[in-house]
Design an enzyme around this catalytic site. Structure first.
Site, PDB file in Angstrom:
ATOM      1  N   SER A  74       2.315 -58.331 -65.450  1.00 48.43           N
ATOM      2  CA  SER A  74       0.856 -58.244 -65.497  1.00 48.43           C
ATOM      3  C   SER A  74       0.283 -59.615 -65.190  1.00 48.43           C
ATOM      4  CB  SER A  74       0.398 -57.785 -66.881  1.00 48.43           C
ATOM      5  OG  SER A  74      -1.000 -57.932 -67.041  1.00 48.43           O
ATOM      6  N   TYR A 117       0.558 -58.773 -76.239  1.00 46.06           N
ATOM      7  CA  TYR A 117       0.761 -58.220 -74.896  1.00 46.06           C
ATOM      8  C   TYR A 117       1.048 -59.341 -73.896  1.00 46.06           C
ATOM      9  CZ  TYR A 117      -0.189 -55.558 -70.621  1.00 46.06           C
ATOM     10  OH  TYR A 117      -0.089 -54.972 -69.391  1.00 46.06           O
TER      11      TYR A 117
END
Length: 239
Positions: free
Chosen positions: A133, A145
């Site tokens: 990501s 995350y």
């Protein structure tokens, strides 16, 4: 007309999500055969796709996946796509929140890469693609995350070094803001629209944008590329 992945068998985790479904479409469109994995409860709700229900965080999960791949005669590619997000301020991240995100986003790709390496090495030009990501650059409100995806990016480099001599390449895809149902949580869609207006390409990404990039990394068109991160983000990260 031949496809880029003719005859290649690809394991895809998180196969029923917005990006996962696009991965299956893209791989199959290029002649590949997909072994799809998703959580049992997601598979039970779906009913429209042939995907195996496996909780990849459970004990013995990688053994079951290994057996599914052996039943195909082996695999030529692994796409670690399964992932979860937790959005909260640092002070509101609990130990359980941290552990849950790490278990899915980092521990599972590590175990699958380790436990399927022998099957991958038995083929030719085997490839691991990890879905990271742009969060590897760090954002507020999603520390677990971000850390998990940063760890996955570094894991990718380590896999490239260790598995390269065995004929296995490892690369990462770092999606930007992709138009999937995940954007409908919290204020993400509004933030994504604002970011998209400032991108060089002036739009959100689509799941198929990710699928096409993954196919290229799985194919022998990228056979001299390993240990790299490809940002599929409309030009958001430019250095």
């Amino acid at each position: 007309m031949t496809g880029l992945l003719d005859g290649r068998r690809i394991l895809v985790t998180g196969a029923l999500g917005g990006i996962g479904a696009a991965l299956i479409r893209s791989i199959e469109a290029e002649g590949g055969e997909v072994v799809g994995i998703d959580r049992p409860e997601v598979v039970a709700r779906d009913g429209a796709h042939t995907v195996h229900g496996v909780d990849l965080t459970a004990e013995g999960a990688t053994t079951r996946v290994h057996d599914l791949c052996r039943a195909l005669g082996g695999i030529d590619g692994l796409v670690n796509n399964a992932g979860i997000e937790h959005r909260a301020a640092l002070s509101e991240h609990t130990d359980d929140d941290w552990s849950r995100v790490m278990a899915v986003n980092l521990d599972v790709p590590f175990r699958l890469s380790r436990d399927l390496a022998d099957l991958l090495a038995a083929g030719s030009d085997a490839t691991i693609v990890n879905i990271c990501s742009i969060a590897v650059t760090g954002f507020a409100g999603q520390v677990a995350y971000d850390a998990s995806k940063g760890g996955l990016q570094t894991l990718t480099r380590s896999l490239a070094v260790e598995l390269g001599p065995r004929g296995i390449r490892a690369n990462a895809i770092c999606p930007g803001f992709i138009d999937t149902p995940m954007l409908d949580t919290g204020d993400l869609r509004g933030l994504a629209a604002k970011v998209a207006r400032g991108l060089p390409l002036r739009r959100l990404g689509t799941p198929d944008d990710i699928g096409h990039a993954v196919v290229w990394l799985l194919s022998d068109r990228s056979r001299y590329i390993t240990g790299q991160s490809l940002y599929v983000d409309g030009g958001m990260i430019r250095s």
